[in-house]
Design an enzyme around this catalytic site. Sequence first.
Site, PDB file in Angstrom:
ATOM      1  N   GLY A  11      31.254  25.990  64.917  1.00 45.41           N
ATOM      2  CA  GLY A  11      29.888  25.518  64.758  1.00 45.41           C
ATOM      3  C   GLY A  11      29.043  26.176  65.816  1.00 45.41           C
ATOM      4  N   MET A  12      28.195  27.110  65.408  1.00 45.62           N
ATOM      5  CA  MET A  12      27.361  27.832  66.383  1.00 45.62           C
ATOM      6  C   MET A  12      25.928  27.336  66.311  1.00 45.62           C
ATOM      7  SD  MET A  12      28.920  31.697  66.248  1.00 45.62           S
ATOM      8  CE  MET A  12      28.019  32.286  67.702  1.00 45.62           C
ATOM      9  N   SER A  13      25.461  26.774  67.420  1.00 44.94           N
ATOM     10  CA  SER A  13      24.120  26.180  67.456  1.00 44.94           C
ATOM     11  C   SER A  13      23.081  27.163  67.971  1.00 44.94           C
ATOM     12  CB  SER A  13      24.151  24.971  68.385  1.00 44.94           C
ATOM     13  OG  SER A  13      24.481  25.400  69.691  1.00 44.94           O
ATOM     14  N   GLY A  15      23.351  27.970  71.093  1.00 44.99           N
ATOM     15  CA  GLY A  15      23.369  27.613  72.518  1.00 44.99           C
ATOM     16  C   GLY A  15      24.493  28.331  73.240  1.00 44.99           C
ATOM     17  N   VAL A  16      24.491  28.205  74.552  1.00 48.14           N
ATOM     18  CA  VAL A  16      25.460  28.942  75.361  1.00 48.14           C
ATOM     19  C   VAL A  16      26.882  28.403  75.160  1.00 48.14           C
ATOM     20  CG1 VAL A  16      25.086  27.568  77.470  1.00 48.14           C
ATOM     21  CG2 VAL A  16      25.893  29.916  77.666  1.00 48.14           C
ATOM     22  N   SER A  18      28.433  26.963  72.494  1.00 47.29           N
ATOM     23  CA  SER A  18      29.126  27.392  71.274  1.00 47.29           C
ATOM     24  C   SER A  18      29.256  28.914  71.211  1.00 47.29           C
ATOM     25  CB  SER A  18      28.448  26.829  70.023  1.00 47.29           C
ATOM     26  OG  SER A  18      27.075  27.020  70.045  1.00 47.29           O
ATOM     27  N   MET A  37      24.466  25.339  61.286  1.00 43.46           N
ATOM     28  CA  MET A  37      24.020  24.289  60.363  1.00 43.46           C
ATOM     29  C   MET A  37      22.532  24.093  60.520  1.00 43.46           C
ATOM     30  SD  MET A  37      26.523  21.069  60.857  1.00 43.46           S
ATOM     31  CE  MET A  37      26.818  21.334  62.578  1.00 43.46           C
ATOM     32  N   CYS A 102      25.747  11.706  63.880  1.00 47.84           N
ATOM     33  CA  CYS A 102      25.776  13.117  63.483  1.00 47.84           C
ATOM     34  C   CYS A 102      27.195  13.668  63.595  1.00 47.84           C
ATOM     35  CB  CYS A 102      24.810  13.925  64.358  1.00 47.84           C
ATOM     36  SG  CYS A 102      24.824  15.685  63.961  1.00 47.84           S
ATOM     37  N   GLY A 126      31.544  23.426  70.693  1.00 49.15           N
ATOM     38  CA  GLY A 126      31.443  23.556  72.147  1.00 49.15           C
ATOM     39  C   GLY A 126      31.374  22.215  72.849  1.00 49.15           C
ATOM     40  N   CYS A 198      18.236  15.933  68.836  1.00 47.42           N
ATOM     41  CA  CYS A 198      17.977  17.285  68.342  1.00 47.42           C
ATOM     42  C   CYS A 198      16.749  17.397  67.449  1.00 47.42           C
ATOM     43  CB  CYS A 198      19.211  17.843  67.670  1.00 47.42           C
ATOM     44  SG  CYS A 198      19.782  16.875  66.267  1.00 47.42           S
TER      45      CYS A 198
HETATM   46  N1  LIG Z   1      22.986  23.486  64.403  1.00 50.38           N
HETATM   47  C1  LIG Z   1      24.291  23.604  64.681  1.00 50.38           C
HETATM   48  N2  LIG Z   1      25.070  24.419  63.908  1.00 50.38           N
HETATM   49  C2  LIG Z   1      26.393  24.556  64.149  1.00 50.38           C
HETATM   50  N3  LIG Z   1      27.028  23.924  65.149  1.00 50.38           N
HETATM   51  C3  LIG Z   1      26.313  23.105  65.942  1.00 50.38           C
HETATM   52  C4  LIG Z   1      24.906  22.908  65.751  1.00 50.38           C
HETATM   53  N4  LIG Z   1      24.470  22.037  66.695  1.00 50.38           N
HETATM   54  C5  LIG Z   1      25.541  21.731  67.454  1.00 50.38           C
HETATM   55  N5  LIG Z   1      26.652  22.361  67.012  1.00 50.38           N
HETATM   56  C6  LIG Z   1      28.018  22.307  67.577  1.00 50.38           C
HETATM   57  O1  LIG Z   1      28.212  21.079  68.254  1.00 50.38           O
HETATM   58  C7  LIG Z   1      28.454  21.315  69.642  1.00 50.38           C
HETATM   59  C8  LIG Z   1      27.854  20.229  70.503  1.00 50.38           C
HETATM   60  O2  LIG Z   1      26.516  20.063  70.166  1.00 50.38           O
HETATM   61  P1  LIG Z   1      25.420  19.688  71.241  1.00 50.38           P
HETATM   62  O3  LIG Z   1      24.166  19.448  70.502  1.00 50.38           O
HETATM   63  O4  LIG Z   1      25.981  18.679  72.139  1.00 50.38           O
HETATM   64  O5  LIG Z   1      25.283  21.111  71.892  1.00 50.38           O
HETATM   65  P2  LIG Z   1      25.199  21.661  73.342  1.00 50.38           P
HETATM   66  O6  LIG Z   1      26.063  20.928  74.294  1.00 50.38           O
HETATM   67  O7  LIG Z   1      23.768  21.883  73.637  1.00 50.38           O
HETATM   68  O8  LIG Z   1      25.954  23.049  73.024  1.00 50.38           O
HETATM   69  P3  LIG Z   1      25.350  24.446  72.756  1.00 50.38           P
HETATM   70  O9  LIG Z   1      25.111  25.031  74.134  1.00 50.38           O
HETATM   71  O10 LIG Z   1      26.411  25.177  72.008  1.00 50.38           O
HETATM   72  O11 LIG Z   1      24.087  24.238  71.956  1.00 50.38           O
HETATM   73  C9  LIG Z   1      27.894  22.710  69.908  1.00 50.38           C
HETATM   74  O12 LIG Z   1      28.513  23.323  71.007  1.00 50.38           O
HETATM   75  C10 LIG Z   1      28.187  23.411  68.605  1.00 50.38           C
HETATM   76  O13 LIG Z   1      29.518  23.879  68.542  1.00 50.38           O
END
Ligand SMILES: Nc1ncnc2c1ncn2[C@@H]1O[C@H](COP(=O)(O)OP(=O)(O)OP(=O)(O)O)[C@@H](O)[C@H]1O
Length: 368
Positions: A11-13, A15-16, A18, A37, A102, A126, A198
């Site tokens: 799941g790649m958001s 962000g750093v 993922s 997503m 979520c 991540g 989010c």
């Molecule tokens: N829009 C998205 N699409 C796919 N995967 C997601 C998405 N949002 C979050 N994830 C997954 O869920 C994990 C945890 O989400 P969270 O919102 O807590 O992110 P985060 O700690 O800010 O991490 P990141 O730095 O990767 O954004 C992320 O690391 C990622 O793997």
Amino acid sequence: MDNSNITVVVGMSGGVDSSVTAKLLKDQGYNTIGIFMKNWDDTDEFGICTATEDYEDVRLVAEEIGIPYYSVNFEKEYYDRVFQYFLDEYKKGRTPNPDVMCNKEIKFKAFLDHAMKLGADYVATGHYARVTHDETGTTMLRGVDRNKDQTYFLNQLSQEQLSRVMFPLGHMDKKEVRKLAHEYDLATKDKKDSTGICFIGERDFKEFLSGYLPANPGRMINMDTGEDKGQHDGLMYYTIGQRQGLGIGGDGGPYFVAGKNLETNELYVVSGYHNEALYSSSLEASDINFITEVPDRFECTAKFRYRQEDEPVTVTKMDNGTLHVAFKEAARAITPGQAVVFYDGEICLGGATIDRVYKEAKELEYLG
Ligand SMILES: Nc1ncnc2c1ncn2[C@@H]1O[C@H](COP(=O)(O)OP(=O)(O)OP(=O)(O)O)[C@@H](O)[C@H]1O
């Protein structure tokens, strides 16, 4: 070890965290696929959602590390299963936790199902948490970085869900993750961590909520004296324990939110952070989910909110299907709608949703 026949959907958001997750898995030889997503329409009337930019970052990172990537749309699922719950809870005067929902309904249900249909063996995120598997099943452990540990938000996941999950960052410190992102020179290496809910992002929470639920102003009452302390803007805007009122000019403040009366639309406030009315000795919870098997009555530690040290508690499964949680020491500002999450040392045992809060006398009556 040859991992090339194991397919992992990350799941790649954008962000750093993922980004580093995907890079680590790719380097470990897994057949790695990145999926973004889209859960929220970023062309809504407020026009502030970063999905488009985030997907652009996913593209950059996926190309850098050499993995296929694409995007799936779960806006409908997210709206129906997370956002609707979020609004319904506020309507009931409670404080929901959309991140917990979520994870339960989208990341580790809709998204996991989607990945499995693609032929994946695992999904990875991540999140800062650990999972271990042995012949007795799957166990979820806190992330090694205590400051980032996200098991609180993952408390509603089942053994089945967790058995198909990888959290490669669970053994790492956030600082290490940033450092790795720099070493790998990933496009997201300096991207700021996301904060808050989010779909609200940096927007003003009150303004956002008022776009969906009618605000209904009412009276603010000092619970100790019965005195009218002015007008509140709508019960949904207030959370138990929240500071409310300036406390200047000798009016006895600062004031803190101690309760809500939905019928009379009154907000109860009390004077002083440590006011007795803010403390309780037990709670009743539902939506019970235990990841690790537990007896009908046991002692452990619990968190009632994300940023909090564990508190010692005694947990009892009640005949009516609810959970009774008694605190060793009185706890402040326990909030209906939030999660109570249980721990045995490093193990996250599971969690539930707080429905009611009790004081000594009531607790006895309740326990009958
Ligand atoms: N829009 C998205 N699409 C796919 N995967 C997601 C998405 N949002 C979050 N994830 C997954 O869920 C994990 C945890 O989400 P969270 O919102 O807590 O992110 P985060 O700690 O800010 O991490 P990141 O730095 O990767 O954004 C992320 O690391 C990622 O793997």
